[in-house]
Design an enzyme around this catalytic site. Sequence first.
Site, PDB file in Angstrom:
ATOM      1  N   ARG A  64       2.486  57.315  88.341  1.00 60.22           N
ATOM      2  CA  ARG A  64       2.915  58.486  89.115  1.00 60.22           C
ATOM      3  C   ARG A  64       4.132  58.176  89.996  1.00 60.22           C
ATOM      4  O   ARG A  64       5.005  59.020  90.165  1.00 60.22           O
ATOM      5  CB  ARG A  64       1.745  58.985  89.972  1.00 60.22           C
ATOM      6  N   HIS A  68       7.540  60.386  90.184  1.00 63.90           N
ATOM      7  CA  HIS A  68       8.045  60.960  91.432  1.00 63.90           C
ATOM      8  C   HIS A  68       9.391  60.359  91.828  1.00 63.90           C
ATOM      9  O   HIS A  68      10.174  60.998  92.524  1.00 63.90           O
ATOM     10  CB  HIS A  68       7.015  60.789  92.557  1.00 63.90           C
ATOM     11  N   ASN A  94       3.978  63.419  98.353  1.00 61.30           N
ATOM     12  CA  ASN A  94       3.780  61.963  98.404  1.00 61.30           C
ATOM     13  C   ASN A  94       2.954  61.487  99.594  1.00 61.30           C
ATOM     14  O   ASN A  94       2.256  60.473  99.496  1.00 61.30           O
ATOM     15  CB  ASN A  94       5.140  61.251  98.434  1.00 61.30           C
ATOM     16  N   HIS A 193      -2.445  62.721  83.238  1.00 65.08           N
ATOM     17  CA  HIS A 193      -3.672  63.003  84.000  1.00 65.08           C
ATOM     18  C   HIS A 193      -4.931  62.629  83.214  1.00 65.08           C
ATOM     19  O   HIS A 193      -6.025  63.044  83.569  1.00 65.08           O
ATOM     20  CB  HIS A 193      -3.695  64.473  84.441  1.00 65.08           C
TER      21      HIS A 193
HETATM   22  C1  HEM Z   1       3.094  68.975  85.469  1.00 68.50           C
HETATM   23  C2  HEM Z   1       3.192  68.919  86.771  1.00 68.50           C
HETATM   24  C3  HEM Z   1       2.352  67.995  87.601  1.00 68.50           C
HETATM   25  C4  HEM Z   1       1.649  68.346  88.706  1.00 68.50           C
HETATM   26  C5  HEM Z   1       1.580  69.728  89.349  1.00 68.50           C
HETATM   27  C6  HEM Z   1       0.964  67.175  89.159  1.00 68.50           C
HETATM   28  C7  HEM Z   1       0.161  67.117  90.281  1.00 68.50           C
HETATM   29  C8  HEM Z   1      -0.634  66.049  90.625  1.00 68.50           C
HETATM   30  C9  HEM Z   1      -1.542  66.025  91.748  1.00 68.50           C
HETATM   31  C10 HEM Z   1      -1.738  67.170  92.721  1.00 68.50           C
HETATM   32  C11 HEM Z   1      -2.173  64.834  91.746  1.00 68.50           C
HETATM   33  C12 HEM Z   1      -3.224  64.351  92.749  1.00 68.50           C
HETATM   34  C13 HEM Z   1      -2.532  63.785  93.988  1.00 68.50           C
HETATM   35  C14 HEM Z   1      -3.461  63.512  95.132  1.00 68.50           C
HETATM   36  O1  HEM Z   1      -4.681  63.558  94.980  1.00 68.50           O
HETATM   37  O2  HEM Z   1      -2.970  63.250  96.247  1.00 68.50           O
HETATM   38  C15 HEM Z   1      -1.664  64.088  90.627  1.00 68.50           C
HETATM   39  C16 HEM Z   1      -2.067  62.821  90.281  1.00 68.50           C
HETATM   40  C17 HEM Z   1      -1.502  62.096  89.257  1.00 68.50           C
HETATM   41  N1  HEM Z   1      -0.400  62.460  88.506  1.00 68.50           N
HETATM   42 FE1  HEM Z   1       0.392  64.292  88.377  1.00 68.50          FE
HETATM   43  N2  HEM Z   1       1.253  66.128  88.323  1.00 68.50           N
HETATM   44  C18 HEM Z   1       2.108  66.575  87.366  1.00 68.50           C
HETATM   45  C19 HEM Z   1       2.695  65.818  86.371  1.00 68.50           C
HETATM   46  C20 HEM Z   1       2.531  64.458  86.238  1.00 68.50           C
HETATM   47  C21 HEM Z   1       3.350  63.612  85.416  1.00 68.50           C
HETATM   48  C22 HEM Z   1       4.554  64.075  84.615  1.00 68.50           C
HETATM   49  C23 HEM Z   1       2.860  62.354  85.540  1.00 68.50           C
HETATM   50  C24 HEM Z   1       3.337  61.067  84.917  1.00 68.50           C
HETATM   51  C25 HEM Z   1       3.994  61.005  83.788  1.00 68.50           C
HETATM   52  C26 HEM Z   1       1.729  62.424  86.430  1.00 68.50           C
HETATM   53  C27 HEM Z   1       0.912  61.383  86.761  1.00 68.50           C
HETATM   54  C28 HEM Z   1      -0.138  61.456  87.640  1.00 68.50           C
HETATM   55  C29 HEM Z   1      -1.122  60.404  87.790  1.00 68.50           C
HETATM   56  C30 HEM Z   1      -1.223  59.160  86.950  1.00 68.50           C
HETATM   57  C31 HEM Z   1      -1.977  60.801  88.832  1.00 68.50           C
HETATM   58  C32 HEM Z   1      -3.136  60.005  89.454  1.00 68.50           C
HETATM   59  C33 HEM Z   1      -2.558  59.113  90.533  1.00 68.50           C
HETATM   60  C34 HEM Z   1      -3.564  58.222  91.244  1.00 68.50           C
HETATM   61  O3  HEM Z   1      -4.745  58.212  90.915  1.00 68.50           O
HETATM   62  O4  HEM Z   1      -3.127  57.497  92.165  1.00 68.50           O
HETATM   63  N3  HEM Z   1       1.575  63.709  86.860  1.00 68.50           N
HETATM   64  N4  HEM Z   1      -0.708  64.846  89.975  1.00 68.50           N
END
Ligand code: HEM
Length: 330
Positions: A64, A68, A94, A193
């Site tokens: 992530r 970002h 973030n 995800h």
């Molecule tokens: C399509 C639009 C996207 C939205 C709206 C989104 C939103 C989010 C949100 C809200 C979280 C949880 C954050 C938290 O709990 O504080 C998350 C986690 C995550 N996102 Fe996304 N995301 C998107 C696309 C992506 C993309 C493109 C990637 C990587 C290629 C990605 C990788 C991840 C990963 C791996 C997590 C888990 C992080 C952790 O456990 O530390 N996301 N995302």
Amino acid sequence: MKQSCSWRGFYFCVINMFLFLLAVRSQLTTDFYKSSCPNLSKIVRREVQKALMNEIRMGASLLRLHFHDCFVNGCDGSILLDGGDDTEKLALPNLNSARGYEVVDTIKSSVESACSGVVSCADILAIAARDSVFLSGGPFWRVLLGRRDGTVSNGTLANELLPSPFDPLDTIISKFTIQGLNLTDVVSLSGAHTIGRARCTLFSNRLFNFSGTGAADSTLDTGMLSDLQSLCPQNGDGNVTTVLDRNSSDLFDNHYFNNLLNGKGLLSSDQILFSSDGANSTTKHLVQNYSNDSGLFSLDFANSMIKMGNINLKTGTDGEIRKNCRLINS
Ligand code: HEM
Ligand SMILES: *[C@@H]1O[C@H](CO)[C@@H](O)[C@H](O)[C@H]1NC(C)=O
Ligand SMILES: *[C@@H]1O[C@H](CO)[C@@H](O)[C@H](O)[C@H]1NC(C)=O
Ligand SMILES: *[C@@H]1O[C@H](CO)[C@@H](O)[C@H](O)[C@H]1NC(C)=O
Ligand SMILES: *[C@@H]1O[C@H](CO)[C@@H](O)[C@H](O)[C@H]1NC(C)=O
Ligand SMILES: *[C@@H]1O[C@H](CO)[C@@H](O)[C@H](O)[C@H]1NC(C)=O
Ligand SMILES: *[C@@H]1O[C@H](CO)[C@@H](O)[C@H](O)[C@H]1NC(C)=O
Ligand SMILES: *[C@@H]1O[C@H](CO)[C@@H](O)[C@H](O)[C@H]1NC(C)=O
Ligand SMILES: *[C@@H]1O[C@H](CO)[C@@H](O)[C@H](O)[C@H]1NC(C)=O
Ligand SMILES: *[C@@H]1O[C@H](CO)[C@@H](O)[C@H](O)[C@H]1NC(C)=O
């Protein structure tokens, strides 16, 4: 290239062909540090492996961070910068959310001891993201290298450009389109995800009074709804987390897409890729195709990661090679 082709089969040969074409266009190369830091990939792999042994979720967090980073001023390590009151670290998507900064510091210092002042923080993040996916059971690809580090971290821009889980689908699509990414990239990259966790505060809007309807989000599976309602009660601790993929939370597989077919996407922004309200027929078909063809998902995901890693590059004499990922060289 020889190693990947005999090792992981057809899809990976195809990935390497794409990669070669992209390399020609983007000025990055897979062997950028071949003479200046020959052991780079081993060093990063070892540190990521250690970090995952310590905490499996760290793979998701590193993946992530790279995403970002790339969406704000390009893949230039700007998310890693400390200092100032409008940095990317402090931006809404973030703050109390992005994690893994200490792991990046550890990787950077190992790399610095082997080859000082040579490898950018932006490249370290790109390799760490790939290793995180691969070590979590996902596809492998050769990472293009030669990015330079930026000197500006812009929190305002991060707030504007990073997609929010509350965005409608057309907003998410346009946030990818302005980065040069298309619908295939939106859906395949959302497949990230398949690992990691999210906080209640980012999906609790779906659980009780969705968009002022007085009821929960009707696209959410009822069994999962009641689990989430007890985990995230109204006025409860919004910082409680749960897994993004309830089927195989730490394994990088295509089950995320299966979940969407069954109303088991966690975030609104996950489920709207498939569910009828506001769904786009292209994203819907991509979800269906990825859910029954894990090879297609692996191939598209790897290609989309390479595309994402090429956003708005600084190369040549732009930017710098930071000594410390948190600080610009002065
Ligand atoms: C399509 C639009 C996207 C939205 C709206 C989104 C939103 C989010 C949100 C809200 C979280 C949880 C954050 C938290 O709990 O504080 C998350 C986690 C995550 N996102 Fe996304 N995301 C998107 C696309 C992506 C993309 C493109 C990637 C990587 C290629 C990605 C990788 C991840 C990963 C791996 C997590 C888990 C992080 C952790 O456990 O530390 N996301 N995302
Ligand atoms: C690379 O690592 C090997 C051991 O794995 C070591 O023998 C060699 O000296 C290292 N090369 C450089 C340039 O650091
Ligand atoms: C940050 O981005 C905003 C919005 O694009 C822009 O107005 C501002 O000048 C940028 N700040 C810095 C320090 O570059
Ligand atoms: C997205 O772009 C890739 C090339 O980068 C292409 O192969 C794919 O067909 C495009 N997808 C859509 C939906 O246009
Ligand atoms: C749901 O939200 C709407 C608008 O925010 C509000 O008018 C309504 O009273 C709420 N319904 C319930 C059951 O809380
Ligand atoms: C969540 O955690 C952050 C950082 O520890 C804290 O500042 C914030 O108040 C917490 N939020 C809630 C709702 O507990
Ligand atoms: C995940 O889904 C598969 C079917 O696709 C099922 O066999 C398995 O039991 C599920 N695992 C969990 C932990 O839900
Ligand atoms: C899906 O999104 C694409 C890109 O924004 C758009 O061109 C297309 O018309 C949309 N399809 C539907 C059915 O909304
Ligand atoms: C999904 O797969 C089918 C069958 O292979 C193909 O005809 C269709 O174009 C694919 N849809 C998308 C959006 O990629
Ligand atoms: C996958 O699903 C799509 C759409 O539901 C279908 O057209 C295709 O035949 C399926 N492919 C496989 C390999 O099951």
